[in-house]
Design a protein around this motif. Structure first.
Motif, PDB file in Angstrom:
ATOM      1  N   THR A   1      10.982   2.904  12.520  1.00 19.86           N
ATOM      2  CA  THR A   1       9.955   3.896  12.279  1.00 19.86           C
ATOM      3  C   THR A   1       9.115   3.519  11.076  1.00 19.86           C
ATOM      4  N   PHE A   2       7.789   3.628  11.253  1.00 17.91           N
ATOM      5  CA  PHE A   2       6.849   3.483  10.150  1.00 17.91           C
ATOM      6  C   PHE A   2       6.603   4.858   9.552  1.00 17.91           C
ATOM      7  N   TYR A   3       6.628   4.943   8.233  1.00 23.19           N
ATOM      8  CA  TYR A   3       6.296   6.162   7.503  1.00 23.19           C
ATOM      9  C   TYR A   3       5.063   5.836   6.669  1.00 23.19           C
ATOM     10  N   TYR A   4       3.925   6.380   7.077  1.00 20.67           N
ATOM     11  CA  TYR A   4       2.668   6.087   6.396  1.00 20.67           C
ATOM     12  C   TYR A   4       2.452   7.059   5.237  1.00 20.67           C
ATOM     13  N   LYS A   5       1.785   6.598   4.212  1.00 22.61           N
ATOM     14  CA  LYS A   5       1.521   7.421   3.031  1.00 22.61           C
ATOM     15  C   LYS A   5       0.760   8.693   3.364  1.00 22.61           C
ATOM     16  N   ASP A   6      -0.062   8.666   4.402  1.00 21.43           N
ATOM     17  CA  ASP A   6      -0.860   9.850   4.740  1.00 21.43           C
ATOM     18  C   ASP A   6      -0.089  10.873   5.569  1.00 21.43           C
ATOM     19  N   GLY A   7       1.206  10.626   5.826  1.00 29.64           N
ATOM     20  CA  GLY A   7       2.041  11.591   6.532  1.00 29.64           C
ATOM     21  C   GLY A   7       2.309  11.270   7.984  1.00 29.64           C
ATOM     22  N   ARG A   8       1.610  10.281   8.543  1.00 35.25           N
ATOM     23  CA  ARG A   8       1.862   9.911   9.938  1.00 35.25           C
ATOM     24  C   ARG A   8       3.198   9.198  10.047  1.00 35.25           C
ATOM     25  N   ILE A   9       3.821   9.335  11.222  1.00 34.03           N
ATOM     26  CA  ILE A   9       5.091   8.671  11.511  1.00 34.03           C
ATOM     27  C   ILE A   9       4.942   7.989  12.860  1.00 34.03           C
ATOM     28  N   SER A  10       5.392   6.751  12.969  1.00 36.64           N
ATOM     29  CA  SER A  10       5.282   6.004  14.222  1.00 36.64           C
ATOM     30  C   SER A  10       6.608   5.319  14.530  1.00 36.64           C
ATOM     31  N   THR A  11       7.230   5.716  15.639  1.00 37.88           N
ATOM     32  CA  THR A  11       8.487   5.113  16.075  1.00 37.88           C
ATOM     33  C   THR A  11       8.162   4.060  17.127  1.00 37.88           C
ATOM     34  N   ARG A  12       8.694   2.854  16.913  1.00 39.92           N
ATOM     35  CA  ARG A  12       8.324   1.729  17.780  1.00 39.92           C
ATOM     36  C   ARG A  12       9.533   0.918  18.209  1.00 39.92           C
ATOM     37  N   LYS A  13       9.376   0.254  19.366  1.00 45.23           N
ATOM     38  CA  LYS A  13      10.405  -0.661  19.881  1.00 45.23           C
ATOM     39  C   LYS A  13       9.731  -1.966  20.247  1.00 45.23           C
TER      40      LYS A  13
ATOM     41  N   ASN B   1       0.813  -1.223   0.000  1.00 47.37           N
ATOM     42  CA  ASN B   1       0.000   0.000   0.000  1.00 47.37           C
ATOM     43  C   ASN B   1       0.846   1.272   0.000  1.00 47.37           C
ATOM     44  N   GLY B   2       2.180   1.142   0.045  1.00 48.09           N
ATOM     45  CA  GLY B   2       3.072   2.293   0.007  1.00 48.09           C
ATOM     46  C   GLY B   2       3.625   2.718   1.355  1.00 48.09           C
ATOM     47  N   ASP B   3       3.091   2.194   2.459  1.00 46.20           N
ATOM     48  CA  ASP B   3       3.653   2.481   3.780  1.00 46.20           C
ATOM     49  C   ASP B   3       5.040   1.842   3.863  1.00 46.20           C
ATOM     50  N   GLU B   4       5.933   2.441   4.675  1.00 44.48           N
ATOM     51  CA  GLU B   4       7.295   1.929   4.800  1.00 44.48           C
ATOM     52  C   GLU B   4       7.686   1.766   6.256  1.00 44.48           C
ATOM     53  N   PHE B   5       8.515   0.754   6.527  1.00 46.57           N
ATOM     54  CA  PHE B   5       9.134   0.572   7.832  1.00 46.57           C
ATOM     55  C   PHE B   5      10.632   0.559   7.624  1.00 46.57           C
ATOM     56  N   MET B   6      11.343   1.416   8.347  1.00 45.69           N
ATOM     57  CA  MET B   6      12.802   1.425   8.300  1.00 45.69           C
ATOM     58  C   MET B   6      13.305   1.192   9.711  1.00 45.69           C
ATOM     59  N   GLY B   7      14.146   0.174   9.871  1.00 45.19           N
ATOM     60  CA  GLY B   7      14.610  -0.099  11.224  1.00 45.19           C
ATOM     61  C   GLY B   7      15.601  -1.229  11.323  1.00 45.19           C
ATOM     62  N   LEU B   8      15.688  -1.754  12.533  1.00 46.12           N
ATOM     63  CA  LEU B   8      16.622  -2.828  12.861  1.00 46.12           C
ATOM     64  C   LEU B   8      15.871  -4.133  13.060  1.00 46.12           C
ATOM     65  N   TRP B   9      16.479  -5.207  12.571  1.00 47.94           N
ATOM     66  CA  TRP B   9      15.903  -6.542  12.646  1.00 47.94           C
ATOM     67  C   TRP B   9      16.896  -7.478  13.307  1.00 47.94           C
TER      68      TRP B   9
END
Length: 107
Positions: free
Chosen positions: A41-53, A24-32
């Motif tokens: 961090t998730f970067y959603y197409k609608d502009g929201r950003i969510s940092t998670r652990k 759907n175009g959303d992205e997750f950039m992080g450590l695995w």
């Protein structure tokens, strides 16, 4: 087009730094670690950003920013997400307001 992953691999699993793009175009950039998310961090197409652990594959904290409203939502921890006082029907302990970048409650 489906999901895609670009980053490091080890033993056929996502490892260390990587970028996962959902169909759907959303992205997750992080450590695995061994194919399991650790932090990022998730970067959603609608502009929201969510940092998670995560810890052992379980979400332990989440901090969301809504760029459309220029506001942060309160940080949510694993224990808050599963707290019965917040999750049962009619609960009053929910976090319904957001905080702007300068610390003022909005919404």
């Amino acid at each position: 087009m489906g999901d895609s992953y670009e980053g490091d691999w080890a033993d056929g699993q996502f490892q260390d730094r990587g970028k996962y793009v959902y169909a759907n175009g959303d992205e997750f950039m992080g450590l695995w670690d061994k194919g399991v998310k650790l932090s990022g961090t998730f970067y959603y197409k609608d502009g929201r950003i969510s940092t998670r652990k995560w810890q052992n594959g379980r979400l332990v904290s989440c901090q969301d920013f809504d760029s459309r409203r220029r506001a942060y939502q309160p940080t949510i921890t694993h224990s808050q997400v599963h707290n019965p006082e917040r999750t049962q029907y009619g609960a009053t302990g929910t976090l319904s307001s957001m905080v702007s970048t300068n610390g003022v409650a909005v919404g």
